[in-house]
Design a protein around this motif. Sequence first.
Motif, mmCIF file in Angstrom:
data_model
loop_
_atom_site.group_PDB
_atom_site.id
_atom_site.type_symbol
_atom_site.label_atom_id
_atom_site.label_comp_id
_atom_site.label_asym_id
_atom_site.label_seq_id
_atom_site.Cartn_x
_atom_site.Cartn_y
_atom_site.Cartn_z
ATOM 1 N N UNK A 102 -4.316 6.858 -11.351
ATOM 2 C CA UNK A 102 -5.652 6.408 -11.717
ATOM 3 C C UNK A 102 -5.718 4.901 -11.910
ATOM 4 N N UNK A 103 -4.670 4.320 -12.476
ATOM 5 C CA UNK A 103 -4.681 2.893 -12.809
ATOM 6 C C UNK A 103 -3.612 2.138 -12.022
ATOM 7 N N UNK A 104 -3.297 2.627 -10.815
ATOM 8 C CA UNK A 104 -2.214 2.012 -10.058
ATOM 9 C C UNK A 104 -2.620 0.647 -9.539
ATOM 10 N N UNK A 105 -1.668 -0.276 -9.507
ATOM 11 C CA UNK A 105 -1.970 -1.675 -9.196
ATOM 12 C C UNK A 105 -2.136 -1.943 -7.704
ATOM 13 N N UNK A 106 -1.814 -0.971 -6.857
ATOM 14 C CA UNK A 106 -1.890 -1.165 -5.409
ATOM 15 C C UNK A 106 -2.691 -0.028 -4.780
ATOM 16 N N UNK A 107 -3.266 -0.261 -3.607
ATOM 17 C CA UNK A 107 -4.040 0.790 -2.950
ATOM 18 C C UNK A 107 -3.183 2.012 -2.625
ATOM 19 N N UNK A 108 -3.790 3.198 -2.771
ATOM 20 C CA UNK A 108 -3.106 4.452 -2.470
ATOM 21 C C UNK A 108 -3.935 5.264 -1.491
ATOM 22 N N UNK A 109 -3.245 5.893 -0.538
ATOM 23 C CA UNK A 109 -3.904 6.706 0.482
ATOM 24 C C UNK A 109 -3.251 8.084 0.480
ATOM 25 N N UNK A 110 -4.062 9.133 0.370
ATOM 26 C CA UNK A 110 -3.560 10.494 0.530
ATOM 27 C C UNK A 110 -3.712 10.894 1.988
ATOM 28 N N UNK A 111 -2.595 11.257 2.628
ATOM 29 C CA UNK A 111 -2.607 11.767 4.000
ATOM 30 C C UNK A 111 -2.517 13.281 3.902
ATOM 31 N N UNK B 199 0.854 -1.187 0.000
ATOM 32 C CA UNK B 199 0.000 0.000 0.000
ATOM 33 C C UNK B 199 0.890 1.236 0.000
ATOM 34 N N UNK B 200 0.441 2.304 -0.657
ATOM 35 C CA UNK B 200 1.238 3.525 -0.778
ATOM 36 C C UNK B 200 0.527 4.685 -0.091
ATOM 37 N N UNK B 201 1.248 5.408 0.747
ATOM 38 C CA UNK B 201 0.766 6.643 1.364
ATOM 39 C C UNK B 201 1.463 7.820 0.692
ATOM 40 N N UNK B 202 0.685 8.809 0.263
ATOM 41 C CA UNK B 202 1.228 10.025 -0.343
ATOM 42 C C UNK B 202 0.878 11.197 0.558
ATOM 43 N N UNK B 203 1.882 11.994 0.922
ATOM 44 C CA UNK B 203 1.658 13.081 1.872
ATOM 45 C C UNK B 203 2.606 14.242 1.615
ATOM 46 N N UNK B 204 2.254 15.369 2.188
ATOM 47 C CA UNK B 204 3.150 16.518 2.195
ATOM 48 C C UNK B 204 3.558 16.863 3.608
ATOM 49 N N UNK B 205 3.123 16.047 4.561
ATOM 50 C CA UNK B 205 3.393 16.323 5.968
ATOM 51 C C UNK B 205 2.134 16.824 6.663
ATOM 52 N N UNK B 206 2.311 17.379 7.832
ATOM 53 C CA UNK B 206 1.175 17.780 8.658
ATOM 54 C C UNK B 206 0.657 19.182 8.350
ATOM 55 N N UNK B 207 1.466 20.031 7.706
ATOM 56 C CA UNK B 207 1.098 21.443 7.560
ATOM 57 C C UNK B 207 0.653 21.840 6.159
ATOM 58 N N UNK B 208 1.259 21.230 5.123
ATOM 59 C CA UNK B 208 0.899 21.548 3.736
ATOM 60 C C UNK B 208 0.966 20.273 2.914
ATOM 61 N N UNK B 209 -0.167 19.872 2.360
ATOM 62 C CA UNK B 209 -0.142 18.729 1.452
ATOM 63 C C UNK B 209 0.495 19.141 0.134
ATOM 64 N N UNK B 210 -0.124 20.063 -0.569
ATOM 65 C CA UNK B 210 0.428 20.565 -1.833
ATOM 66 C C UNK B 210 -0.356 21.808 -2.227
ATOM 67 N N UNK B 211 0.356 22.900 -2.471
ATOM 68 C CA UNK B 211 -0.280 24.181 -2.783
ATOM 69 C C UNK B 211 -0.724 24.295 -4.232
ATOM 70 N N UNK B 212 -0.519 23.241 -5.017
ATOM 71 C CA UNK B 212 -0.918 23.282 -6.425
ATOM 72 C C UNK B 212 0.254 23.552 -7.335
ATOM 73 N N UNK B 213 -0.049 23.925 -8.560
ATOM 74 C CA UNK B 213 0.985 24.168 -9.553
ATOM 75 C C UNK B 213 1.881 25.326 -9.139
#
Length: 253
Positions: free
Chosen positions: A95-104, A52-66
């Motif tokens: 979108x088509x990833x073979x394993x579960x993904x979680x955004x933190x 399983x994959x966790x994707x994060x930017x940490x506790x304060x900022x996930x991602x501000x965009x482009x």
Amino acid sequence: MKSYTEITATIENGVGTIAFSRYERRNALSLELFADLSDCLDDWRENDDVACVVITGGEDVFCAGLDLKLQSMFTNKERRDAYSKACLRAYGTLLDYAKPTIAAVGGPALGGGCDIAVFCDIRIGAENVVMGFPQIKMGLTPYFSPLWKIVGLSQAKLLTLSGDRIDAAEAARIGLLDRLVPTGTVVAEATRLAESIAETTTESAANNKEMMLRSPAMDPISALTYETLAYREVIWHDSVVDRIGAAYKKLGQ
């Protein structure tokens, strides 16, 4: 383990964690970050140590965009083309990833950052979350298709037409966040869930993810047939038989 410049990547207890590391730019999306994200996901696709994959930017900022520095270069056709290719690769991989993904998700997840969260299977959000697509105010567009499948057509239209930002409570209310947790705990909570998924084994997680990817596009009878055949296929696997036997033994049956 490969090294990256815009992310950190770690594997532990069956969980692969990708953390954005452009802190000075509030984890804003660059061509290099897109490439690192895509490369890491590709590298882990066949890695049995990652269930399983966790994707994060940490506790304060996930991602501000482009990154606005990148956007300011879009008068150059080559840069626009490079950005389009980077988007197609990164979002298509998720979108088509073979394993579960979680955004933190902790803090702002805006524009393309919100898109990344939307393209993940599960979104765990902290109470300091702010989500939305502010680029709409500048005449730009989000990815509508995955969004409406999560929050429904009406809420997706509202977010897409207005470009307004919403707080964590509203994101949870409309289903954009699957779980809401206290600020400062989102990475730990997402990791705990990912470890629970990983306990089912990498093979089981991948089998269930394949079903999740394919069944929604089928009519009900086709989905029933496909899922029955999938069950029949795995029930005789040695590892599954052993695990069922161990469960019965534990129950004293």
